[in-house]
Write an enzyme that holds these catalytic residues in place. Structure first.
Site, PDB file in Angstrom:
ATOM      1  N   ARG A  16       0.830  -1.204   0.000  1.00 32.57           N
ATOM      2  CA  ARG A  16       0.000   0.000   0.000  1.00 32.57           C
ATOM      3  C   ARG A  16       0.866   1.256   0.000  1.00 32.57           C
ATOM      4  NH1 ARG A  16      -0.605   4.412   3.218  1.00 32.57           N
ATOM      5  NH2 ARG A  16      -0.350   3.083   5.055  1.00 32.57           N
ATOM      6  N   HIS A 219       8.743   5.967  10.425  1.00 32.89           N
ATOM      7  CA  HIS A 219       9.272   6.341   9.114  1.00 32.89           C
ATOM      8  C   HIS A 219      10.773   6.598   9.214  1.00 32.89           C
ATOM      9  CE1 HIS A 219       5.974   6.587   6.119  1.00 32.89           C
ATOM     10  NE2 HIS A 219       5.311   6.288   7.217  1.00 32.89           N
ATOM     11  N   CYS A 250       7.693   8.594   0.335  1.00 37.11           N
ATOM     12  CA  CYS A 250       8.762   9.570   0.404  1.00 37.11           C
ATOM     13  C   CYS A 250       8.916  10.242  -0.941  1.00 37.11           C
ATOM     14  CB  CYS A 250      10.046   8.864   0.774  1.00 37.11           C
ATOM     15  SG  CYS A 250      11.447   9.919   0.586  1.00 37.11           S
TER      16      CYS A 250
END
Lengths: 320, 320
Positions: A16, A219, A250
């Site tokens: 995803r 992250h 990103c």
């Protein structure tokens, strides 16, 4: 290190998170191929697609078709992301996904204002309606998520006290609607966490809610992902979101070191080597990471996919 | 976390480690440009070149010319690497380098056999001759280094007991020659360490030699570099080797996630955010990392060079 868990669970978010940020459309077949390969690695929870507006996220346009191609695996939860009622109803209509409701709140007004044009107070006030929707469809609600729990690019640092306060409000709102939250995901959405920050926030939340299961969503924007996960392990956290090959959200995708979520196989490698069970076959996961690079067509930031597993190296040395 | 140091020192190895593995020859001018940029960041120790056979390492052919171009900075040690007497004498002849003798031993017979065609016992037996050479030229010997201290691709795992035994032999040999080793570098040459492994080895060495300063040299081959450094910080280790932009010794250079030493600016970022002084200006270092990519002509694995410093982001938010 007495708090180190004996085993952890990993929620894979690579398909995803990874595909949604690609500019080029990835064929439905290749998306399905990657998801089904992940289904054979021992991962028990794989987030596959997002049911969102394809005008905003072109690679989500084929979400239904991707889900249709998933080969069910006993014990493996294939899940999806949605951001509103319509997306939830699309996910539900597939009748193939593991459906789990969640309550989300951001720790940053500035982030929320920018992304959803509402305040944190407004977001909290909307939770009862979310709960009602899930209840109506008999979808269980077990977890909550606090995004930007370590800091926000548009607002700055977030204190542990702020996170504890939001967790308290969320839990109270749930309780008011007859829902007991068992799990809380602390999301470092923009890569502000450090290992000490993880320890502080986890410690503060656990002090107030000792029975709440904590999950970390880390992250790797500034290279702290694995170190932050290690700090989580030292605090006894046993549930992590991660992304195969480091796929994910990103704007620098394709550059070395650019990063979405902490890389699943790097996390599994660390756990394997430290004697912490993950239930995942590292070698199979490394093969998935190589497949992911092939599917997106550019290098991804994972390390173990290049450095290789030590278990395999030891086997070769013993055989020699 | 009571052992966490208030400050650490970093020994930059990017120029030497990073350029020596490049296949294309990097011009002398650009090497000098990068080294002089690093000289302005606050790093106090910068390993610049290697004096080795240019037939084996083409980018070392201009070592003397590179050293000639270095602009001295008060308090900054510009150093070099050598592997034999001839290399040492070449370094000495530049009269511009900070000269420091070191005693090296490998924890792996298989690695040593492969690289230098000798055993660990033979390597230990050669240390008195090294000491004599340094003494002859009045070059101080303060440190020792154990390579493959966490494991070896050609031999397998290395136990903490083996590392302690080698440290003991090294220290005893030094003492026999009138040299007191003050420092020991534990080198994860092939990326076998995990955070728990770092804690075990550091703990075992420190238990036997509490007064010895320990240094960690952590290759990021399997993505554990920053996490291993964090484990070192938790053990109170206050000296680290690192490489700007993650430059360095890896056959996969140019790929995302490929890795030499732990990335200097990622390490500095972690320390900055956790309140540990490094003496290094992170923003200047990020600019050096961008320069490094430009000089080698391909992406490098550092993360903070892409994600950006939070200090700068906070300043912008406060100014807004």
């Amino acid at each position: 290190m007495s708090d180190m868990p004996k085993s952890i669970r990993i929620r894979e978010e690579g398909p995803r998170e990874g595909f949604q940020i690609e500019k080029n459309f990835i064929s439905t077949e290749r998306k399905i191929e990657f998801i089904n390969a992940l289904g054979k690695t021992g991962l028990h929870h794989i987030q596959t697609v997002s049911f969102v507006d394809p005008r905003r996220v072109p690679n989500s346009a084929d979400a239904e078709a991707v889900v249709a191609g998933i080969i069910p695996v006993p014990g493996v939860h294939f899940t999806a992301l949605w951001l509103n009622d319509k997306g939830f109803e699309r996910a539900l209509a597939t009748k193939k996904l593991h459906m789990e409701g969640g309550l989300n709140v951001s720790a940053s007004d500035a982030f929320l204002k920018r992304n959803q044009n509402r305040t944190v107070a407004e977001q909290l006030a909307s939770l009862p309606a979310s709960i009602a929707l899930y209840k109506k469809h008999n979808v269980p609600i077990e977890g909550g998520l606090i995004s930007a729990a370590f800091g926000c690019n548009f607002q700055g640092d977030v204190t542990p006290a702020r996170v504890v306060d939001l967790a308290t409000q969320m839990i109270d709102i749930g309780a008011g609607e007859g829902v007991t939250l068992k799990r809380l995901n602390l999301a470092d959405t923009m890569g502000w966490a450090t290992p000490m920050g993880v320890k502080r926030v986890v410690g503060a939340v656990r002090e107030k809610f000792p029975a709440l299961e904590l999950c970390l969503h880390l992250h790797d924007t500034r290279g702290m992902g694995v170190a932050n996960a290690f700090a989580g392990l030292e605090m006894g956290v046993s549930l992590y979101d991660a992304a195969c090959a480091g796929l994910g959200g990103c704007p620098f995708a394709g550059h070395a070191g650019a990063a979405g979520n902490v890389c699943t196989e790097d996390l599994v490698f660390m756990c394997d080597e430290m004697g912490i069970e993950t239930g995942v076959n590292l070698q199979a996961l490394i093969e998935c990471a190589a497949l992911a690079e092939d599917v997106v067509g550019h290098p991804l930031p994972g390390s173990v996919m290049r450095g290789g597993s030590l278990k395999r190296l030891r086997e070769k040395l013993q055989a020699a």
